[in-house]
Write a protein that holds these residues in place. Sequence first.
Motif, PDB file in Angstrom:
ATOM      1  N   PRO A  29     -12.357 -12.952  -5.599  1.00 19.37           N
ATOM      2  CA  PRO A  29     -11.241 -13.778  -5.118  1.00 19.37           C
ATOM      3  C   PRO A  29     -11.653 -15.247  -5.026  1.00 19.37           C
ATOM      4  CG  PRO A  29     -11.408 -11.772  -3.837  1.00 19.37           C
ATOM      5  CD  PRO A  29     -12.592 -11.774  -4.770  1.00 19.37           C
ATOM      6  N   ALA A  30     -10.756 -16.128  -5.483  1.00 21.47           N
ATOM      7  CA  ALA A  30     -11.072 -17.547  -5.593  1.00 21.47           C
ATOM      8  C   ALA A  30     -11.470 -18.137  -4.247  1.00 21.47           C
ATOM      9  CB  ALA A  30      -9.860 -18.296  -6.151  1.00 21.47           C
ATOM     10  N   GLY A  31     -12.485 -18.971  -4.272  1.00 22.35           N
ATOM     11  CA  GLY A  31     -12.846 -19.743  -3.094  1.00 22.35           C
ATOM     12  C   GLY A  31     -13.742 -19.034  -2.098  1.00 22.35           C
ATOM     13  N   THR A  32     -14.038 -17.751  -2.317  1.00 22.16           N
ATOM     14  CA  THR A  32     -14.825 -17.008  -1.321  1.00 22.16           C
ATOM     15  C   THR A  32     -16.310 -17.330  -1.442  1.00 22.16           C
ATOM     16  OG1 THR A  32     -14.994 -15.153  -2.847  1.00 22.16           O
ATOM     17  CG2 THR A  32     -13.234 -15.058  -1.217  1.00 22.16           C
ATOM     18  N   LEU A  33     -17.003 -17.118  -0.329  1.00 17.61           N
ATOM     19  CA  LEU A  33     -18.446 -17.381  -0.317  1.00 17.61           C
ATOM     20  C   LEU A  33     -19.173 -16.394  -1.228  1.00 17.61           C
ATOM     21  CD1 LEU A  33     -18.843 -18.008   3.518  1.00 17.61           C
ATOM     22  CD2 LEU A  33     -19.036 -19.725   1.712  1.00 17.61           C
ATOM     23  N   TYR A  34     -18.700 -15.140  -1.188  1.00 17.10           N
ATOM     24  CA  TYR A  34     -19.419 -14.143  -2.008  1.00 17.10           C
ATOM     25  C   TYR A  34     -19.071 -14.247  -3.490  1.00 17.10           C
ATOM     26  CZ  TYR A  34     -15.043 -11.503  -1.486  1.00 17.10           C
ATOM     27  OH  TYR A  34     -13.735 -11.116  -1.489  1.00 17.10           O
ATOM     28  N   GLY A  35     -18.070 -15.055  -3.813  1.00 15.84           N
ATOM     29  CA  GLY A  35     -17.693 -15.207  -5.223  1.00 15.84           C
ATOM     30  C   GLY A  35     -18.385 -16.378  -5.903  1.00 15.84           C
ATOM     31  N   VAL A  36     -19.305 -17.031  -5.209  1.00 15.25           N
ATOM     32  CA  VAL A  36     -19.924 -18.231  -5.789  1.00 15.25           C
ATOM     33  C   VAL A  36     -20.930 -17.859  -6.883  1.00 15.25           C
ATOM     34  CG1 VAL A  36     -21.422 -20.214  -5.331  1.00 15.25           C
ATOM     35  CG2 VAL A  36     -19.584 -19.635  -3.733  1.00 15.25           C
ATOM     36  N   SER A  37     -20.783 -18.535  -8.004  1.00 10.45           N
ATOM     37  CA  SER A  37     -21.661 -18.322  -9.141  1.00 10.45           C
ATOM     38  C   SER A  37     -22.458 -19.608  -9.364  1.00 10.45           C
ATOM     39  CB  SER A  37     -20.785 -18.009 -10.359  1.00 10.45           C
ATOM     40  OG  SER A  37     -21.539 -18.040 -11.539  1.00 10.45           O
ATOM     41  N   GLY A  38     -23.760 -19.480  -9.575  1.00 12.29           N
ATOM     42  CA  GLY A  38     -24.576 -20.680  -9.733  1.00 12.29           C
ATOM     43  C   GLY A  38     -25.475 -20.606 -10.949  1.00 12.29           C
ATOM     44  N   PHE A  39     -25.829 -21.753 -11.441  1.00 10.09           N
ATOM     45  CA  PHE A  39     -26.765 -21.826 -12.570  1.00 10.09           C
ATOM     46  C   PHE A  39     -27.698 -22.998 -12.318  1.00 10.09           C
ATOM     47  CE2 PHE A  39     -28.536 -22.775 -16.624  1.00 10.09           C
ATOM     48  CZ  PHE A  39     -28.454 -21.628 -17.401  1.00 10.09           C
ATOM     49  N   GLN A  40     -28.975 -22.677 -12.139  1.00  7.14           N
ATOM     50  CA  GLN A  40     -29.956 -23.718 -11.848  1.00  7.14           C
ATOM     51  C   GLN A  40     -30.826 -23.984 -13.055  1.00  7.14           C
ATOM     52  OE1 GLN A  40     -31.670 -23.617  -7.958  1.00  7.14           O
ATOM     53  NE2 GLN A  40     -33.673 -24.240  -8.722  1.00  7.14           N
ATOM     54  N   LEU A  41     -31.132 -25.255 -13.243  1.00  8.72           N
ATOM     55  CA  LEU A  41     -31.875 -25.674 -14.428  1.00  8.72           C
ATOM     56  C   LEU A  41     -32.891 -26.726 -14.011  1.00  8.72           C
ATOM     57  CD1 LEU A  41     -31.923 -26.133 -17.623  1.00  8.72           C
ATOM     58  CD2 LEU A  41     -30.231 -27.884 -17.157  1.00  8.72           C
ATOM     59  N   HIS A  42     -34.111 -26.502 -14.414  1.00  9.54           N
ATOM     60  CA  HIS A  42     -35.196 -27.442 -14.127  1.00  9.54           C
ATOM     61  C   HIS A  42     -35.663 -27.987 -15.467  1.00  9.54           C
ATOM     62  CE1 HIS A  42     -39.581 -27.856 -12.379  1.00  9.54           C
ATOM     63  NE2 HIS A  42     -38.996 -29.025 -12.520  1.00  9.54           N
ATOM     64  N   PHE A  43     -35.599 -29.302 -15.658  1.00 11.05           N
ATOM     65  CA  PHE A  43     -36.089 -29.852 -16.927  1.00 11.05           C
ATOM     66  C   PHE A  43     -37.010 -31.017 -16.676  1.00 11.05           C
ATOM     67  CE2 PHE A  43     -32.945 -33.383 -17.336  1.00 11.05           C
ATOM     68  CZ  PHE A  43     -31.995 -32.958 -16.401  1.00 11.05           C
ATOM     69  N   SER A  44     -37.901 -31.215 -17.651  1.00  9.91           N
ATOM     70  CA  SER A  44     -39.042 -32.062 -17.352  1.00  9.91           C
ATOM     71  C   SER A  44     -39.618 -32.691 -18.611  1.00  9.91           C
ATOM     72  CB  SER A  44     -40.104 -31.184 -16.674  1.00  9.91           C
ATOM     73  OG  SER A  44     -41.349 -31.816 -16.675  1.00  9.91           O
ATOM     74  N   SER A  45     -40.365 -33.762 -18.396  1.00  5.80           N
ATOM     75  CA  SER A  45     -41.068 -34.396 -19.513  1.00  5.80           C
ATOM     76  C   SER A  45     -42.479 -33.823 -19.640  1.00  5.80           C
ATOM     77  CB  SER A  45     -41.126 -35.911 -19.302  1.00  5.80           C
ATOM     78  OG  SER A  45     -41.757 -36.187 -18.072  1.00  5.80           O
ATOM     79  N   SER A  46     -42.808 -32.822 -18.813  1.00  6.64           N
ATOM     80  CA  SER A  46     -44.103 -32.154 -18.972  1.00  6.64           C
ATOM     81  C   SER A  46     -43.879 -30.647 -18.890  1.00  6.64           C
ATOM     82  CB  SER A  46     -45.071 -32.626 -17.885  1.00  6.64           C
ATOM     83  OG  SER A  46     -44.536 -32.319 -16.624  1.00  6.64           O
ATOM     84  N   ASP A  47     -44.989 -29.927 -19.051  1.00  6.75           N
ATOM     85  CA  ASP A  47     -44.943 -28.472 -19.068  1.00  6.75           C
ATOM     86  C   ASP A  47     -44.521 -27.946 -17.687  1.00  6.75           C
ATOM     87  OD1 ASP A  47     -45.386 -25.942 -20.003  1.00  6.75           O
ATOM     88  OD2 ASP A  47     -47.543 -25.962 -19.577  1.00  6.75           O
ATOM     89  N   ILE A  48     -43.484 -27.100 -17.637  1.00  2.28           N
ATOM     90  CA  ILE A  48     -43.083 -26.533 -16.337  1.00  2.28           C
ATOM     91  C   ILE A  48     -42.975 -25.019 -16.425  1.00  2.28           C
ATOM     92  CG2 ILE A  48     -41.892 -28.529 -15.374  1.00  2.28           C
ATOM     93  CD1 ILE A  48     -39.284 -27.183 -16.330  1.00  2.28           C
ATOM     94  N   HIS A  49     -42.970 -24.382 -15.260  1.00  2.00           N
ATOM     95  CA  HIS A  49     -43.030 -22.915 -15.234  1.00  2.00           C
ATOM     96  C   HIS A  49     -41.904 -22.265 -14.460  1.00  2.00           C
ATOM     97  CE1 HIS A  49     -47.013 -23.274 -16.923  1.00  2.00           C
ATOM     98  NE2 HIS A  49     -47.320 -24.131 -15.982  1.00  2.00           N
TER      99      HIS A  49
END
Lengths: 347, 617
Positions: free
Chosen positions: B58-78
């Motif tokens: 259902p729209a707007g609910t806390l349990y309906g939240v979808s996330g996408f995290q991205l870490h980008f860098s100019s050096s090697d990352i893990h």
Amino acid sequence: MENKTIDTQELQVKLTAKDFSSGQDVRWCPGCGDYSILAQVQRTFPDIGIKKENIVWVSGIGCSSRFPYYMDTFGFHGIHGRAPAIASGLKSAHPELSVWVATGDGDLMSIGGNHFIHTCRKNMDLKILMFNNRIYGLTKGQYSPTSEKGKVTKSTPFGSVDYPFNPVSLALGAEATFVARSLDRDPKHMQEMIRKAAAHTGTAFIEIFQNCNIFNDGAFELLTNKETKPEYVLQLEHGKPLIFGVHRDKGIKLDGFELKVININEGDNSINDVLVHDEEDSNPIRAFMLAHMTDNPDLPTPVGVFRRKLKPTYDEGVWNQISHFQAKKGKGTLKDLLYSGNTWEVK
Amino acid sequence: MAEIKEKEIQSLSEVTVRFAGDSGDGMQLTGSQFSDTTAIVGNDLATLPDYPAEIRAPAGTLYGVSGFQLHFSSSDIHTPGDNPDVLVAMNPAALKINLKDLRPGAMIIVNTDSFDPKNLKIAHYDTNPLEDDSLSGFEVIEIPITTLTTNALEGSPLSIKEVTRSKNFFALGLMYWLFNRPIEPTIEWIQTKFKNSPDIADANLKVLKAGYYYGDATQLFSARYIVKPAALPKGTYRNISGNEASALGVLAASLKSGLDLFLGTYPITPASDILHYLSRYKNYGVVTFQAEDEIAGMASAIGAAYGGALAISTTSGPGLALKTEATGLAVMTELPVVIINVQRGGPSTGLPTKTEQADLMQSLYGRNGESPVVVLAASTPSDCFYMAFEACQIALKYMTPVILLTDGYIANGSEPWKLPEENDLPEIKVNFRTEKEGFNPYERDENLSRPWAVPGTKGLEHRIGGLEKEDVTGNVSYDPENHHRMVTLRAEKVQKVQQDVPDLQINGDPEGDLLVIGWGGTYGAITEAVNRSRKAGMKVSQIHIKHLNPLPANLGKIIKSFKQVLVPELNMGQLAYILRSEYFVDVIKLSKVKGLPFKSVEVQNKIAEILGGNNGK
């Protein structure tokens, strides 16, 4: 794996029943109906036009499922209920093989029920022989999903309260393209059914009424005893009227949505009133009606081919897609595979 | 647009961005587009998609939240980053759920249109956080994204619903501007993806560009940012997720072995993508069999393997449980089947879309009888390729089932992958038995492997199955001595695989105060934690186990070279338990079962705690 179709070339050396015997000691109880099934398969197989090394028997668990050990073909004794799934993987990946399943009423109708209906639905090109003795034999006598209601067994001392499956009806409902029934004590008939199943392309299901002389002796006595058989068994023959009885004077008449027994010599009745069997009927309704004659005290029990229908098989569909895309795109290479999508160069 | 002034450009070495919104807001798509573009401009990156099990909660609910995290860098990352520097919050629920993870002073871009009384109430906000001082520690950028999207699409033939659905492209365009990324790759992607719906393609393109130019045309941002390309090794790269890498790995093994690939499987989150990828490769001769259930998925793979195919079955925890009995059949019949188990939160249905590493014991021991199988685990998204390839090599060489463990985190996460050359991968030799003379189904070669005699081979007709086999002949045998011998032989065969398991490489000194032992998808977080601790002067080293059965030969020796051992795992201590029983070592556990991967700081803090308040010096 170049050749993806069953090789049906003329066999160079004529094989005999003995060539299909693995030489292993057969360990079914003396008097078991399974011996007859094994014998009829071994007698028929030299004539089905398939090389021995291309035949595979797959089974599950139960008395019936020891079958592959006794056949000198490739054989795979699987786990309870899963023979159709194992066989489906084998046939899909290797359509050049002729794959047969030996199973029982517990193995196929109970624990393997899901695999069975989906095998039929997919029209997987498998031949399934279900030995139906209406009892659990290997676990020593519990009622099975084909046992009649009220059956008294070790696990139902006061009679079972649930209803049995009608395996032919189930197979028809799941859209098996070849559905037949035979009897362990009618070798000639069984051989004919096996030959017809072998010749069919698609899921072929044969229910074989098989006597378990230890835990369910005489379950099919009325159908196999010489005295009673003519009155209780109806032979289904394609294109022929449904006639039975000692004097061959009884016929099955389609009366509205009911099947009735008539005497063709009585009153206005004649042979022309009798339903003519059409195993290729595109409408499955009459095949269902025939299936439901089983265990109806007023009607004989049909044996023979209930339904036969041709439609493309699963493995055909799968390999046609593969051939299509291999012709269109060429066979894939590792380089194409890895260097596809968004790539970039680091220099 | 000629009069738009160039804004100041600041250079950053690394950034962590999180996109968050409703599960129907297209956040996964936005995140993966941003990742692909970021990979193409040459940054190193790691991603963490995190979404609910509900397809459209259902729209707007806390349990309906979808996330996408991205870490980008100019050096090697893990890792995908511990604490985001930028949050894009499409609604109040997304803000509420994600706020606690942000680093102090982080930038928050909010879609103000969604901060209406209704959505605030659904997100359990008593007052509007944009109007009180609860966000005072952050740099909040308020943008009416829905309104701007609607304006951009004035006159569009699309419905209002379809118009507002494009708003994720506004956010994407804006982020491309902010971080100086090209929008062309996404333009191309939209044109291909929506080629049969030109109105939708047109709308998405307009909104993407509107978002991009909005950054330029307004004074909301004081600067733009640039993250220079990372100095990655020379070569051709693509961005790859673990599931796609697993699919490519088994297909590469099919090509290198000359065997047709068969996948018997049943859809299950988070493993289904492997089926989706493989089902596309018809021209590679791949048969994908979507079975009626998990059991049939495994049973069909056994059938295909018996016939001589390279057989795979893919699943996740509950599915692996269902495959248990059939896996035992593959052990008994000694057939090569690779099971890829993409672990998720358990027990039972558990947390289908969240990550966990709690199927290790199930993989090692979860079968009736003495039933050893080879167990491997991949450590990163691209490592799934190599481990899937190796799983096939082992299965074929030793005629044994192999379970490859990945997890939801590395399966859905992605990273840049330097593509191997054709010759980097070895040929896989397969010897089908064809010689009739002296054939016995259970005779063994120097690796204790039995012959693969497939149906269709004249003169080799034989029977096998789940009953105990007589040594050599393979006939059914109930002989007590024989059973003991066969149980022993099957165990010895799996142990024999150790000869092909490479020695563990130590990250850090070969001896010291603390050894951190990880396995599977925790590799990135542990590596970052250990590297930082070492920079801080601590005598800590790291090994990462990818072969869980058999274990690498030098593991015991390495363990003995350290005073203490720490095992961080996303379970209650399953590898720790095994190490204790195998090596009699007093392992310190670091367990986390929250459906989320480790943050590197969590491992780093534990290292510091063990090595003492003086930073272990």
